[in-house]
Design a protein around this motif. Structure first.
Motif, PDB file in Angstrom:
ATOM      1  N   PRO A 163      -3.923  56.917  24.552  1.00 32.67           N
ATOM      2  CA  PRO A 163      -2.755  56.563  25.365  1.00 32.67           C
ATOM      3  C   PRO A 163      -3.120  56.387  26.845  1.00 32.67           C
ATOM      4  O   PRO A 163      -4.086  56.966  27.321  1.00 32.67           O
ATOM      5  CB  PRO A 163      -1.810  57.756  25.180  1.00 32.67           C
ATOM      6  CG  PRO A 163      -2.251  58.429  23.916  1.00 32.67           C
ATOM      7  CD  PRO A 163      -3.730  58.226  23.867  1.00 32.67           C
ATOM      8  N   ALA A 164      -2.281  55.606  27.519  1.00 32.53           N
ATOM      9  CA  ALA A 164      -2.594  55.204  28.884  1.00 32.53           C
ATOM     10  C   ALA A 164      -1.684  55.872  29.902  1.00 32.53           C
ATOM     11  O   ALA A 164      -0.569  56.281  29.597  1.00 32.53           O
ATOM     12  CB  ALA A 164      -2.470  53.684  29.012  1.00 32.53           C
ATOM     13  N   VAL A 170      -0.218  52.858  23.605  1.00 36.50           N
ATOM     14  CA  VAL A 170      -1.471  52.993  22.873  1.00 36.50           C
ATOM     15  C   VAL A 170      -1.928  51.635  22.373  1.00 36.50           C
ATOM     16  O   VAL A 170      -1.144  50.687  22.263  1.00 36.50           O
ATOM     17  CB  VAL A 170      -1.347  53.974  21.691  1.00 36.50           C
ATOM     18  CG1 VAL A 170      -0.909  55.352  22.162  1.00 36.50           C
ATOM     19  CG2 VAL A 170      -0.404  53.443  20.622  1.00 36.50           C
ATOM     20  N   ILE A 171      -3.211  51.548  22.069  1.00 36.16           N
ATOM     21  CA  ILE A 171      -3.796  50.347  21.487  1.00 36.16           C
ATOM     22  C   ILE A 171      -3.894  50.552  19.981  1.00 36.16           C
ATOM     23  O   ILE A 171      -4.430  51.561  19.516  1.00 36.16           O
ATOM     24  CB  ILE A 171      -5.194  50.061  22.072  1.00 36.16           C
ATOM     25  CG1 ILE A 171      -5.113  49.919  23.591  1.00 36.16           C
ATOM     26  CG2 ILE A 171      -5.776  48.794  21.457  1.00 36.16           C
ATOM     27  CD1 ILE A 171      -6.468  49.763  24.261  1.00 36.16           C
ATOM     28  N   ASP A 193     -11.387  56.277  28.223  1.00 41.47           N
ATOM     29  CA  ASP A 193     -10.751  57.477  28.771  1.00 41.47           C
ATOM     30  C   ASP A 193      -9.776  58.008  27.727  1.00 41.47           C
ATOM     31  O   ASP A 193      -8.715  57.434  27.505  1.00 41.47           O
ATOM     32  CB  ASP A 193     -10.025  57.141  30.068  1.00 41.47           C
ATOM     33  CG  ASP A 193      -9.446  58.374  30.749  1.00 41.47           C
ATOM     34  OD1 ASP A 193      -9.473  59.470  30.142  1.00 41.47           O
ATOM     35  OD2 ASP A 193      -8.959  58.253  31.889  1.00 41.47           O
ATOM     36  N   GLU A 194     -10.153  59.121  27.095  1.00 38.63           N
ATOM     37  CA  GLU A 194      -9.357  59.671  25.999  1.00 38.63           C
ATOM     38  C   GLU A 194      -8.713  61.000  26.385  1.00 38.63           C
ATOM     39  O   GLU A 194      -8.475  61.878  25.546  1.00 38.63           O
ATOM     40  CB  GLU A 194     -10.243  59.781  24.754  1.00 38.63           C
ATOM     41  CG  GLU A 194     -10.786  58.416  24.330  1.00 38.63           C
ATOM     42  CD  GLU A 194     -11.675  58.417  23.096  1.00 38.63           C
ATOM     43  OE1 GLU A 194     -11.918  59.508  22.525  1.00 38.63           O
ATOM     44  OE2 GLU A 194     -12.131  57.315  22.708  1.00 38.63           O
ATOM     45  N   ILE A 195      -8.377  61.120  27.677  1.00 37.96           N
ATOM     46  CA  ILE A 195      -7.834  62.361  28.210  1.00 37.96           C
ATOM     47  C   ILE A 195      -6.487  62.737  27.592  1.00 37.96           C
ATOM     48  O   ILE A 195      -6.130  63.920  27.545  1.00 37.96           O
ATOM     49  CB  ILE A 195      -7.720  62.270  29.751  1.00 37.96           C
ATOM     50  CG1 ILE A 195      -7.420  63.641  30.366  1.00 37.96           C
ATOM     51  CG2 ILE A 195      -6.700  61.252  30.170  1.00 37.96           C
ATOM     52  CD1 ILE A 195      -7.477  63.648  31.879  1.00 37.96           C
ATOM     53  N   TYR A 196      -5.735  61.739  27.085  1.00 36.88           N
ATOM     54  CA  TYR A 196      -4.419  62.039  26.510  1.00 36.88           C
ATOM     55  C   TYR A 196      -4.454  62.125  24.984  1.00 36.88           C
ATOM     56  O   TYR A 196      -3.394  62.182  24.355  1.00 36.88           O
ATOM     57  CB  TYR A 196      -3.394  61.002  26.967  1.00 36.88           C
ATOM     58  CG  TYR A 196      -3.165  61.063  28.454  1.00 36.88           C
ATOM     59  CD1 TYR A 196      -2.426  62.101  29.012  1.00 36.88           C
ATOM     60  CD2 TYR A 196      -3.725  60.119  29.311  1.00 36.88           C
ATOM     61  CE1 TYR A 196      -2.232  62.184  30.375  1.00 36.88           C
ATOM     62  CE2 TYR A 196      -3.538  60.198  30.681  1.00 36.88           C
ATOM     63  CZ  TYR A 196      -2.799  61.238  31.216  1.00 36.88           C
ATOM     64  OH  TYR A 196      -2.623  61.328  32.575  1.00 36.88           O
ATOM     65  N   HIS A 197      -5.635  62.157  24.413  1.00 40.37           N
ATOM     66  CA  HIS A 197      -5.709  62.340  22.966  1.00 40.37           C
ATOM     67  C   HIS A 197      -5.164  63.715  22.603  1.00 40.37           C
ATOM     68  O   HIS A 197      -5.344  64.697  23.321  1.00 40.37           O
ATOM     69  CB  HIS A 197      -7.151  62.188  22.488  1.00 40.37           C
ATOM     70  CG  HIS A 197      -7.545  60.766  22.257  1.00 40.37           C
ATOM     71  ND1 HIS A 197      -8.397  60.373  21.265  1.00 40.37           N
ATOM     72  CD2 HIS A 197      -7.172  59.630  22.900  1.00 40.37           C
ATOM     73  CE1 HIS A 197      -8.543  59.060  21.290  1.00 40.37           C
ATOM     74  NE2 HIS A 197      -7.810  58.588  22.293  1.00 40.37           N
ATOM     75  N   GLY A 198      -4.469  63.752  21.478  1.00 42.45           N
ATOM     76  CA  GLY A 198      -3.762  64.963  21.079  1.00 42.45           C
ATOM     77  C   GLY A 198      -2.302  64.933  21.490  1.00 42.45           C
ATOM     78  O   GLY A 198      -1.497  65.706  20.968  1.00 42.45           O
ATOM     79  N   LYS A 223      -4.992  68.036  30.069  1.00 43.34           N
ATOM     80  CA  LYS A 223      -3.744  67.555  29.488  1.00 43.34           C
ATOM     81  C   LYS A 223      -3.396  68.298  28.200  1.00 43.34           C
ATOM     82  O   LYS A 223      -2.530  69.161  28.198  1.00 43.34           O
ATOM     83  CB  LYS A 223      -3.826  66.038  29.257  1.00 43.34           C
ATOM     84  CG  LYS A 223      -4.312  65.252  30.466  1.00 43.34           C
ATOM     85  CD  LYS A 223      -3.450  65.415  31.707  1.00 43.34           C
ATOM     86  CE  LYS A 223      -3.986  64.561  32.853  1.00 43.34           C
ATOM     87  NZ  LYS A 223      -3.190  64.690  34.078  1.00 43.34           N
ATOM     88  N   TYR A 224      -4.056  67.976  27.086  1.00 44.25           N
ATOM     89  CA  TYR A 224      -3.705  68.609  25.813  1.00 44.25           C
ATOM     90  C   TYR A 224      -3.877  70.124  25.874  1.00 44.25           C
ATOM     91  O   TYR A 224      -3.036  70.876  25.373  1.00 44.25           O
ATOM     92  CB  TYR A 224      -4.550  68.024  24.681  1.00 44.25           C
ATOM     93  CG  TYR A 224      -4.274  68.676  23.339  1.00 44.25           C
ATOM     94  CD1 TYR A 224      -3.078  68.428  22.667  1.00 44.25           C
ATOM     95  CD2 TYR A 224      -5.199  69.541  22.759  1.00 44.25           C
ATOM     96  CE1 TYR A 224      -2.812  69.035  21.438  1.00 44.25           C
ATOM     97  CE2 TYR A 224      -4.943  70.147  21.537  1.00 44.25           C
ATOM     98  CZ  TYR A 224      -3.751  69.890  20.884  1.00 44.25           C
ATOM     99  OH  TYR A 224      -3.490  70.504  19.679  1.00 44.25           O
TER     100      TYR A 224
END
Length: 384
Positions: A163-164, A170-171, A193-198, A223-224
């Protein structure tokens, strides 16, 4: 000569918010993507224990790197060796490390617009060229393989975020695969940049490593894991780039705080607490999506993940900075002006963060509904 970069205007808004709070005003902070929940209790307890037992120093936790490598297997089904992981003081140094160690001054780095303010400004600060690709509703506010294919010449690199920030969009998995194929064929290095994964409301999101094993991946505990103030993150690099990246991190950043690494290792297994945080954000998101049309904000990006809502306020203003300042002074609700994330169209957008508590969201919406009811299109001149 070093390129000039623009200020992060949400920080200016935040300073004003803290000044108002010092005057006794009630302020609700929705300007930053900063979880209000805090680190998991067991992680905090571990930090207390370590403070009494360990003098600490420069250190890179081998157990933490091993645990992060296991995260990629457990969450994504992707095998990663711990030696490819470099621990950093959050995602921001990881971005600097990825760009500075992999690219040269003058290189062209593609990214979505709107996008996180630091992508553009760090690229410029390192004397590279930011190639911003306009991404609106037709593109789901995200980069596409077709847009990257159309760039001539091909950029040296691309920053992908899903997510951005600021949109939460999301893509789709199939599009990620197409992006990876285009970049591989054209020799474009991917930074994901996968900082918002989860933090997803539309199902788990795949790591870009599934489609491009040579991608550089950024993530963070901010974040998560709700540990923004602990300043802990990582950069995952290709095997042939490990030594070069280590040379840069050793000279630029040394190591992240030892205390944070001890706490982060414990936090990674606090699934029940962390998923509870996600449920808070889910409730907050639902409240926001229900209320925004009543505020007259009917054009928003799809908040598929993260904890942001990107809203079009063009019918009310052409000065998002002035609009957000006025909103804060009148209501005590701090938000982020869109020009941070989009220097072209952002003057008519704003970003809300719903990472605060649910009672704060409810109070913020009560204040916002009354305030927005008094706004008209003629107010745009007053906010300039």
């Amino acid at each position: 000569m070093t390129a000039a970069i623009e200020p992060f205007r949400a920080i200016v808004i935040s300073r004003l918010a803290h000044a108002l709070k010092a005057e006794g005003r009630s302020v609700i902070h929705m300007e930053f993507g900063q979880p209000s929940t805090g680190a998991p209790p067991r992680a905090i307890a571990e930090a207390h224990r370590v403070l009494d037992a360990d003098g600490m120093g420069y250190w890179e936790s081998a157990p933490l790197k091993t645990r992060i490598a296991r995260l990629y297997q457990d969450r994504y089904g992707v095998e990663v060796t711990p030696d490819r992981l470099l621990l950093t003081c959050g995602a921001s140094p990881a971005l600097v490390l990825a760009l500075s160690s992999r690219f040269q001054p003058g290189d062209r780095i593609a990214m979505a617009r709107p996008g996180y303010v630091a992508y553009r400004n760090v690229v410029k600060g390192l004397n590279m060229q930011a190639v911003e690709i306009a991404c609106g509703p037709a593109q789901h506010y995200q980069l596409t393989a077709a847009a990257l294919e159309a760039l001539d010449p091909a950029p040296a690199g691309v920053i992908v975020a899903s997510p951005a920030n600021p949109t939460g969009s999301v893509i789709a998995e199939a599009e990620l695969a197409r992006i990876a194929e285009v970049c591989r064929r054209r020799g474009v290095q991917i930074i994901s940049d996968e900082i918002y994964h989860g933090l997803s409301y539309v199902g788990p999101q795949p790591t870009l490593l599934r489609f491009e094993p040579e991608a550089m991946v950024i993530n963070s505990f901010s974040k998560y894991w709700s540990m923004a103030g602990w300043r802990l993150g990582w950069l995952l690099v290709p095997s042939d780039h490990i030594e070069a990246a280590k040379a840069y991190i050793g000279n630029l950043f040394l190591t992240p705080p030892s205390l944070s690494q001890h706490a982060g290792l414990v936090a990674m297994d606090e699934h029940e607490v962390l998923e509870g945080h996600l449920e808070v954000y889910r409730r907050n998101r639902a409240l926001m999506l229900d209320a925004l049309p009543r505020l007259g904000l009917k054009t928003i990006a799809p908040p598929d993940g993260a904890f942001y809502i990107w809203a079009d306020i063009g019918h009310l203003t052409d000065d998002s900075v002035g609009f957000c300042e006025r909103l804060l002074k009148d209501t005590g609700v701090a938000t982020a002006p869109g020009v941070d994330f989009d220097p072209v169209e952002g003057h008519r957008f704003m970003r809300f963060s719903f990472a605060v508590s649910t009672p704060e969201i409810e109070e913020a919406l009560r204040r916002l509904e009354a305030w927005f009811a008094g706004q008209t299109s003629s107010d745009s001149s007053a906010s300039r």
